[in-house]
Design a protein around this motif. Sequence first.
Motif, short mmCIF file in Angstrom:
data_model
loop_
_atom_site.label_atom_id
_atom_site.label_comp_id
_atom_site.label_asym_id
_atom_site.label_seq_id
_atom_site.Cartn_x
_atom_site.Cartn_y
_atom_site.Cartn_z
N VAL A 59 0.86 -1.19 0.00
CA VAL A 59 0.00 0.00 0.00
C VAL A 59 0.89 1.24 0.00
N LEU A 60 0.73 2.10 -1.00
CA LEU A 60 1.47 3.35 -1.07
C LEU A 60 0.50 4.51 -0.84
N ILE A 61 0.92 5.46 -0.01
CA ILE A 61 0.05 6.57 0.40
C ILE A 61 0.79 7.88 0.18
N GLY A 62 0.10 8.88 -0.36
CA GLY A 62 0.67 10.21 -0.53
C GLY A 62 -0.23 11.28 0.04
N ASP A 63 0.36 12.35 0.53
CA ASP A 63 -0.38 13.48 1.09
C ASP A 63 -0.16 14.70 0.21
N THR A 64 -1.20 15.15 -0.48
CA THR A 64 -1.08 16.29 -1.38
C THR A 64 -0.83 17.59 -0.63
N GLY A 65 -1.11 17.61 0.67
CA GLY A 65 -0.92 18.83 1.44
C GLY A 65 0.49 19.03 1.96
N THR A 66 1.16 17.93 2.33
CA THR A 66 2.49 18.04 2.92
C THR A 66 3.59 17.44 2.05
N GLY A 67 3.23 16.62 1.08
CA GLY A 67 4.22 15.94 0.27
C GLY A 67 4.72 14.65 0.89
N ARG A 68 4.35 14.38 2.14
CA ARG A 68 4.78 13.15 2.80
C ARG A 68 4.18 11.92 2.12
N THR B 90 -3.47 -6.71 8.27
CA THR B 90 -4.81 -6.17 8.02
C THR B 90 -5.70 -6.40 9.23
N ALA B 91 -5.61 -7.58 9.83
CA ALA B 91 -6.38 -7.86 11.05
C ALA B 91 -6.01 -6.90 12.17
N LYS B 92 -4.75 -6.45 12.19
CA LYS B 92 -4.28 -5.50 13.20
C LYS B 92 -4.47 -4.05 12.77
N ARG B 93 -5.07 -3.83 11.59
CA ARG B 93 -5.39 -2.50 11.09
C ARG B 93 -4.14 -1.66 10.82
N ILE B 94 -3.20 -2.24 10.09
CA ILE B 94 -1.96 -1.55 9.78
C ILE B 94 -2.19 -0.30 8.94
N VAL B 95 -3.11 -0.35 7.97
CA VAL B 95 -3.34 0.83 7.14
C VAL B 95 -3.99 1.96 7.95
N ALA C 234 -3.09 3.88 -2.73
CA ALA C 234 -3.08 2.92 -3.83
C ALA C 234 -2.67 1.54 -3.31
N LEU C 235 -3.51 0.54 -3.58
CA LEU C 235 -3.25 -0.84 -3.17
C LEU C 235 -2.77 -1.62 -4.39
N GLY C 236 -1.56 -2.14 -4.29
CA GLY C 236 -0.90 -2.73 -5.44
C GLY C 236 -1.13 -4.22 -5.61
N PRO C 237 -0.32 -4.85 -6.47
CA PRO C 237 -0.48 -6.27 -6.78
C PRO C 237 -0.38 -7.16 -5.55
N ALA C 238 -1.34 -8.06 -5.42
CA ALA C 238 -1.41 -8.99 -4.30
C ALA C 238 -2.23 -10.19 -4.76
N ILE C 239 -2.31 -11.20 -3.93
CA ILE C 239 -3.12 -12.36 -4.29
C ILE C 239 -4.59 -11.96 -4.27
N ALA C 240 -5.30 -12.30 -5.34
CA ALA C 240 -6.71 -11.92 -5.47
C ALA C 240 -7.59 -12.79 -4.58
#
Length: 264
Positions: free
Chosen positions: A100-109, A120-125, A145-151
Amino acid sequence: MWNWQHWQGQPYLTCDLLKEWPHGFFTQQFAGQTPEQLVTVLHPEARAYRVKQVHGDRVLTPSEIAAAMTEDANFPPADGVLTETPQQSAWVASADCTPVLIGDTGTGRVAAVHAGWRGTAKRIVPEAIARFLALGSRQENLRVALGPAIAGRVYQVTEDVAAEVGKSLVFGDRKAARAAHSDTILETLHQLPEPPLLADPQPGRIRLDVRRINVLQLEDLGFAREQIAVTEHCTYQQPEYFFSYRRSAEKKVQWSGIVSTAVI
């Protein structure tokens, strides 16, 4: 929204939702290259940061990674990296788990998160989102954006595993969800729009869409659909592009990374 790019003839994926940041979901064609090498594909001056992935819910900044590094240069245990300044890049490795890649349009982080079923069970995102907000980000500025993984259609798990992951959703009362019987959780998941579960012919087994669970967690936080992108690429079903532990039982991974930018 998802596009193939090429570097020296080797393919990697990008997502239009993250077009403001140099990023890539790299394929097995880049096997053997480390984030420190791959970052030059995205930005020649950026520095790469990664962690020792442990299927948990810990997200670290570069400063925290540096402070936790041991004398023998072992990376600290975590499953997410969140940048602090421009030209830092966050990286995670995956085979069947979701990058999972995450971007912030406000800070650039930016952040990179490794979300398997345990994370996922531990709510990492949601934990990564919480860290963004704690550093001053506004949720409406975040892009995920959630990338390639097992469907989900090919990811067979036990019903107990599916229920454990399902309990990560709030459903209005998270304490009640954690205490609910597995059958109740599974029935609730089946009744959702675009349910994250599919039937499996083997008794006691079920097919689980981990990416869908992560999207539901984000929507539960209040994310709009236009803030989220999910690729259909499946690591298990596309051996020409991706490693899959479920398919081959080999401990081989592909990397995903994203570079923070300055806000103009």
